[in-house]
Design a protein around this motif. Structure first.
Motif, PDB file in Angstrom:
ATOM      1  N   PRO A  11       0.686  -1.133   0.033  1.00  0.00           N
ATOM      2  CA  PRO A  11      -0.120  -0.080  -0.030  1.00  0.00           C
ATOM      3  C   PRO A  11       0.781   1.360  -0.049  1.00  0.00           C
ATOM      4  CG  PRO A  11      -1.013  -1.734   1.500  1.00  0.00           C
ATOM      5  CD  PRO A  11       0.435  -2.163   0.834  1.00  0.00           C
ATOM      6  N   LEU A  62      -2.604  -2.465  -8.700  1.00  0.00           N
ATOM      7  CA  LEU A  62      -3.633  -2.547  -7.519  1.00  0.00           C
ATOM      8  C   LEU A  62      -4.292  -3.856  -7.963  1.00  0.00           C
ATOM      9  CD1 LEU A  62      -4.880  -1.806  -4.951  1.00  0.00           C
ATOM     10  CD2 LEU A  62      -6.268  -0.221  -5.886  1.00  0.00           C
ATOM     11  N   SER A  65      -3.350  -7.294  -6.782  1.00  0.00           N
ATOM     12  CA  SER A  65      -3.882  -7.279  -5.145  1.00  0.00           C
ATOM     13  C   SER A  65      -5.216  -7.750  -4.945  1.00  0.00           C
ATOM     14  CB  SER A  65      -3.181  -6.086  -4.511  1.00  0.00           C
ATOM     15  OG  SER A  65      -1.836  -6.068  -4.299  1.00  0.00           O
ATOM     16  N   THR A 186      -5.060  -9.682  -0.588  1.00  0.00           N
ATOM     17  CA  THR A 186      -5.720  -8.769  -0.194  1.00  0.00           C
ATOM     18  C   THR A 186      -5.405  -8.223   1.408  1.00  0.00           C
ATOM     19  OG1 THR A 186      -7.307 -10.199   0.714  1.00  0.00           O
ATOM     20  CG2 THR A 186      -7.696  -9.681  -1.473  1.00  0.00           C
ATOM     21  N   TRP A 189      -4.251  -4.763   2.321  1.00  0.00           N
ATOM     22  CA  TRP A 189      -5.155  -3.864   2.208  1.00  0.00           C
ATOM     23  C   TRP A 189      -6.277  -3.921   3.343  1.00  0.00           C
ATOM     24  CZ3 TRP A 189      -3.792  -0.148  -1.336  1.00  0.00           C
ATOM     25  CH2 TRP A 189      -2.770  -0.658  -2.146  1.00  0.00           C
ATOM     26  N   ASP A 196     -13.294  -8.978  -0.323  1.00  0.00           N
ATOM     27  CA  ASP A 196     -12.783  -8.413  -1.666  1.00  0.00           C
ATOM     28  C   ASP A 196     -13.514  -8.733  -2.868  1.00  0.00           C
ATOM     29  OD1 ASP A 196     -11.013  -6.695  -3.368  1.00  0.00           O
ATOM     30  OD2 ASP A 196     -10.076  -8.762  -3.828  1.00  0.00           O
TER      31      ASP A 196
END
Length: 231
Positions: A11, A62, A65, A186, A189, A196
């Motif tokens: 991140p 992104l 992920s 995931t 995050w 997700d």
């Protein structure tokens, strides 16, 4: 093998994760030149801008992920860039709207099958095959819809909205992880993989149907205007 967009980013490093692949940049530049010289340059250039957002910006990284980011990525391709291209490069003859809908739907759903999806994110060749077939089939769908008689076009838009919403609903209500690619990706995050995945379903289910709903409204208005003029 790693994904075309690279390894899952941390991140803290996301905003530095731009994709500056020279081949991609040359292709987008060539596309922008073609768009600028087209009969309808504004939607064509807008489409190139959307594709640049999808493939050059940190969204590309992104999406390695987060499956929810991948859902946004796919929507930019099939429901934003594709209709813009269809508006820029209009069809001059009937485009088999029924077949276009079947093919575009089959391609979209096929690439969301876990085995196909995981394979596409594991290497560059299959990744670009996924992106090319998604864009080409969606372009055909939107081009055929815009070229069809108004009633047929409205029906196509409704069917497109329905299949996108159905795929989103299936993902939203899935209670087990479907994609091996996103095992563990995931967590940095703050998202469980199933959460997700459900978020991705909501992205496709709610904002994903908006372009199709707008098309229904525009085509229905066109039909009404023609009927009023005939009366």
């Amino acid at each position: 093998m790693t994904s075309y967009c690279g390894a899952p980013p941390d991140p803290a490093d996301l905003m530095r994760s731009w994709n500056l692949d020279p081949i991609l940049l040359l292709a987008l530049g060539a596309g922008a030149l073609v768009a600028w010289r087209s009969r309808h340059p504004k939607p064509a250039l807008a489409a190139i801008g959307v594709l640049a957002l999808a493939f050059v910006s940190p969204l590309c990284a992104l999406s390695v992920s987060l499956f929810s980011a991948r859902a946004v990525h796919h929507l930019l391709v099939v429901a934003v860039a594709a209709p813009l291209l269809a508006m820029a490069f209009t069809a001059r003859r009937p485009m088999l709207p029924g077949l276009a809908f079947v093919v575009a739907t089959a391609v979209l759903w096929a690439w969301h099958l876990p085995s196909f999806y995981d394979a596409a994110l594991a290497g560059t060749a299959l990744y670009w095959l996924m992106q090319a077939t998604l864009l080409a089939s969606a372009f055909w769908f939107w081009q055929a819809m815009f070229a069809a008689p108004p009633v047929t076009g409205v029906l196509m838009a409704i069917l497109g909205m329905a299949q996108m919403g159905m795929l989103g609903a299936l993902l939203t209500f899935a209670t087990t992880p479907l994609y091996a690619t996103h095992i563990g990706t995931t967590l940095p995050w703050g998202l469980d993989q199933v959460v997700d995945q459900q978020l991705a379903g909501l992205v496709m289910w709610v904002p994903g149907i908006v372009p199709y709903a707008l098309a229904v409204a525009v085509l229905a208005r066109r039909t009404w205007a023609r009927a009023a003029a005939a009366a």
